[in-house]
Design a protein around this motif. Structure first.
Motif, short mmCIF file in Angstrom:
data_model
loop_
_atom_site.label_atom_id
_atom_site.label_comp_id
_atom_site.label_asym_id
_atom_site.label_seq_id
_atom_site.Cartn_x
_atom_site.Cartn_y
_atom_site.Cartn_z
N LEU A 62 -5.75 -33.54 -9.57
CA LEU A 62 -6.11 -32.74 -8.40
C LEU A 62 -5.73 -33.46 -7.10
CD1 LEU A 62 -9.63 -31.40 -9.43
CD2 LEU A 62 -7.54 -30.07 -9.19
N TYR A 63 -6.01 -34.76 -7.06
CA TYR A 63 -5.71 -35.52 -5.84
C TYR A 63 -4.22 -35.45 -5.50
CZ TYR A 63 -5.66 -39.42 -2.54
OH TYR A 63 -5.49 -40.20 -1.40
N ILE B 20 -6.25 -25.79 -3.60
CA ILE B 20 -4.83 -26.17 -3.78
C ILE B 20 -3.95 -24.93 -3.87
CG2 ILE B 20 -3.23 -27.23 -5.41
CD1 ILE B 20 -5.49 -29.22 -6.11
N LEU C 26 -3.43 -23.57 -0.42
CA LEU C 26 -2.50 -24.39 0.35
C LEU C 26 -1.05 -24.13 -0.09
CD1 LEU C 26 -4.47 -27.78 0.39
CD2 LEU C 26 -4.03 -26.30 2.35
N TYR D 279 -3.19 -31.88 -4.42
CA TYR D 279 -3.71 -31.57 -3.08
C TYR D 279 -2.86 -32.25 -2.01
CZ TYR D 279 -6.79 -31.94 0.99
OH TYR D 279 -7.30 -31.91 2.27
N HIS D 280 -2.60 -33.55 -2.12
CA HIS D 280 -1.86 -34.27 -1.09
C HIS D 280 -0.39 -33.84 -1.04
CE1 HIS D 280 -4.78 -37.03 0.64
NE2 HIS D 280 -5.33 -37.11 -0.59
N TRP E 109 -12.24 -28.74 1.45
CA TRP E 109 -11.95 -29.70 0.36
C TRP E 109 -12.87 -30.92 0.47
CZ3 TRP E 109 -8.53 -30.24 -3.82
CH2 TRP E 109 -8.41 -31.53 -4.34
N MET F 60 -8.74 -27.96 4.45
CA MET F 60 -8.95 -29.40 4.29
C MET F 60 -10.44 -29.76 4.49
SD MET F 60 -5.56 -30.89 6.26
CE MET F 60 -6.00 -32.58 5.94
N SER G 79 -10.16 -36.33 3.30
CA SER G 79 -10.09 -35.80 1.94
C SER G 79 -10.61 -36.81 0.93
CB SER G 79 -8.65 -35.41 1.61
OG SER G 79 -7.82 -36.57 1.56
N LYS H 196 -11.78 -26.80 -6.09
CA LYS H 196 -10.65 -27.56 -5.58
C LYS H 196 -9.32 -26.96 -6.06
CE LYS H 196 -12.77 -31.95 -4.45
NZ LYS H 196 -12.66 -33.41 -4.48
N GLU H 197 -9.26 -26.46 -7.29
CA GLU H 197 -8.03 -25.80 -7.76
C GLU H 197 -7.73 -24.57 -6.92
OE1 GLU H 197 -8.85 -25.16 -11.89
OE2 GLU H 197 -7.77 -26.97 -12.52
N VAL I 248 -0.57 -30.70 1.03
CA VAL I 248 -0.92 -30.99 2.43
C VAL I 248 0.27 -31.66 3.13
CG1 VAL I 248 -2.39 -32.40 3.93
CG2 VAL I 248 -3.40 -31.08 2.06
#
Length: 601
Positions: A493-494, A452, A455, A497-498, A479, A476, A522, A448-449, A501
């Motif tokens: 992380l959440y 990110i 992105l 990420y958002h 993810w 996405m 997600s 996940k890192e 995005v």
């Protein structure tokens, strides 16, 4: 005039006065002498014929008919028992059906026995009458023999008395020898003092010699007769006929008698040897059957601890029973005793086996209940997350399981799978929680890192083409596929990420609906119960459909010709459009959950 080899007239010779050996009762007449009866109905029909013929049949035939009936009777019972066992019954539970013909058979046998007893009584009475008549004849012959001066005149009277004597058959056995000796004594005395014409005397001698020579030849031929029993009975008839013939010339008497006697000796020896061999064979059969009884009686039942032990011994018993059937008869006085001993030994074996099976089955039923109780305990603990205490309890339950004895084969595997399944499930969950979960979450953190980072790199690039939008959607989607991360890193992380995005969505001018959908997707990776979420969305979907249908129905009642009506119609249409947009978003969320479930499976 008919005289015997000692110039004695024809007389009745008892069986125990035969040359070389005496007449002996036949213990077991050869079956070849009588027709083979193949059914119980044929046996009964023959018994009826014997009764109709005033019981004029040999005892050997009646005994053979009795043996045949009960042999067929037993064969039917054995076949019925075999069918009973083949259809799933237990041999020891078999109860033979009553034989519908046995009652009639016993009644006929009883009638024959009663009739033969009556005949024997009548014969004894007749023997006494015959004895009295023969004593009268003897007295008359004695008087004639003691009157030499009247011999010539009384010759015809003497011949008439001889004929009367020969016509009288059965007399009491205890008087046979005495009558025979007196008869021969007085007839010899009569012939010795009788002064007949020489030519007449020589003619009688010659005729008697020819008859006796013929009987000698017939007796000698019997030496090659295949059936020793039949040959012996034929010899008895020849012997009676030989003694009924008058004398031969004095110088030939000894030689013709010696010839017949020698031929008789051969037949008598064969007859004796037959019974000796039969007796030897029956004794050998008795020895074999005794050994079988000793084998069964000597079984050490205390050493049979398992089903396999009993099944092995059962096969051995069945083999011994099959062997028993191949062994012939034993001496008559032992036949019933040895069979009862054999049957008692077999019955005891199967009784012991039934008791063992009953005991084991009862224990197995108790063991099954104990193991089911352990299953219930294990199943009640399998979902526990108190890893340490629950593991100790389940380990103790497994030790207790080993102390419980076996259960029935049809339950053994299922109850074991039930118990070990509950234990395995708990320890599997425990292992996942304590080992694989941590390593997997660390691996997911790295994934996940990396997403990110990608992105953020796309955002820094500053481009807004379609290719960039596809890359964002792909990242996405990737993810959403990644599972859980360590709990302490989850929020960081959440948010990262958002943030990335949302910046990309603003640059790409994506719709609010698409932003909501991507945000929903997600969040699916953190959703524990997708089925529950899906059910919730389906209910929302149905509610939206009903609302749209209600608004559409209401439009039919409005009049748009007025300004107020036109304004209301416009407002309802806007609501319908918003509801349809919401409906579309809910449908896409449901599809996203379905896709996530497929990927999990």
């Amino acid at each position: 005039m008919e005289l015997n080899e000692n110039n004695r007239p024809l007389t009745e010779v008892p069986a125990n006065e035969m040359p070389e050996t005496s007449v002996q009762p036949v213990a077991d007449a050869s079956q070849a002498r009588y027709p083979q009866r193949k059914s119980k109905e044929e046996v009964i029909e023959r018994l009826k014929e014997i009764i109709a013929d005033n019981c004029n049949a040999d005892k050997q035939e009646i005994d053979l008919l009795k043996q045949t009936f009960y042999k067929l009777h037993k064969a039917e019972q054995d076949a019925a028992q075999k069918d009973f066992v083949n259809n799933g019954g237990k041999a020891e539970a078999f109860i033979p059906k009553p034989d519908s013909l046995e009652g009639e058979f016993k009644s006929l046998m009883g009638s024959i026995k009663e009739k033969r007893n009556e005949l024997m009584a009548a014969q004894e009475e007749e023997k006494e009458k015959n004895l009295a008549r023969k004593l009268e004849i003897l007295e008359k012959i004695k008087n004639i023999a003691e009157s030499p001066e009247e011999a010539g005149k009384t010759y015809n009277e003497f011949k008439q008395l001889q004929q009367e004597w020969n016509d009288i058959k059965l007399v009491p056995a205890t008087k046979v020898n005495e009558l025979r000796k007196n008869y021969q004594l007085y007839t010899e005395k009569f012939y010795d003092m009788l002064k007949l014409n020489y030519e007449l005397r020589e003619y009688d001698f010659k005729k008697n010699l020819e008859q006796k020579q013929y009987l000698c030849e017939a007796a000698e031929k019997l030496a090659d007769y295949p059936d020793a029993i039949s040959a012996f009975h034929q010899l008895q008839k020849l012997s009676q006929e030989f003694h009924s013939i008058g004398p031969v010339a004095k110088e030939l008497r000894d030689s013709i008698w010696s010839r017949f006697k020698a031929a008789s000796a051969v037949i008598n020896r064969r007859h004796q040897q037959y019974f000796e061999l039969q007796k030897e064979a029956e004794q050998n059969n008795l020895d074999q059957k005794t050994v079988i009884c000793e084998i069964i009686e000597g079984m050490e039942y205390d050493t049979f601890k398992t089903f396999a032990d009993w099944e092995d011994k059962t096969k051995e018993i069945l083999a011994l029973q099959a062997k028993w059937k191949t062994i012939g008869p034993t001496p008559q006085k032992m036949n019933t005793k040895i069979f009862e001993r054999f049957r008692a030994a077999c019955d005891n074996f199967f009784k012991q086996k039934a008791a063992f099976y009953k005991y084991i089955k009862e224990n197995m039923a108790k063991n099954l209940e104990k193991k089911k109780a352990l299953c219930e305990k294990a199943e009640s603990l399998k979902d526990s997350t108190d890893w340490k205490e629950t593991a100790q309890i389940l380990t103790q339950l497994q030790k207790e399981w080993k102390t419980i004895g076996p259960v029935g084969q049809k339950h053994s595997e299922s109850v074991w799978k039930r118990f070990i399944g509950a234990c395995d499930y708990f320890f599997s969950q425990k292992n996942k929680a304590n080992s694989s979960q941590r390593s997997e979450e660390v691996e997911n953190l790295t994934k996940k890192e990396n997403i990110i980072k990608q992105l953020e790199e796309l955002n820094a690039a500053g481009t807004t083409d379609d290719g960039m939008a596809e890359q964002v959607r792909a990242l996405m989607k990737e993810w959403n596929k990644v599972g859980h991360v360590p709990f302490k890193e989850k929020d960081r992380l959440y948010n990262a990420y958002h943030t990335a995005v949302d910046k990309l969505f603003e640059r790409l001018n994506l719709s609010a609906s698409e932003k909501k959908l991507n945000s929903f997707k997600s969040g699916l990776s953190n959703e524990r119960n997708l089925y529950k979420e899906r059910d919730k969305l389906v209910r929302t979907y149905e509610g939206l459909k009903n609302d749209i249908k209600t608004y559409e129905n209401n439009l039919g009642f409005l009049n748009s010709s007025s300004q107020k009506g036109s304004s209301l119609v416009t407002e309802i249409n806007r609501k319908i459009e918003r509801l349809r947009a919401d409906l579309s978003l809910v449908q896409k969320k449901i599809e996203a959950i379905d896709e996530a479930l497929r990927e999990q499976n």
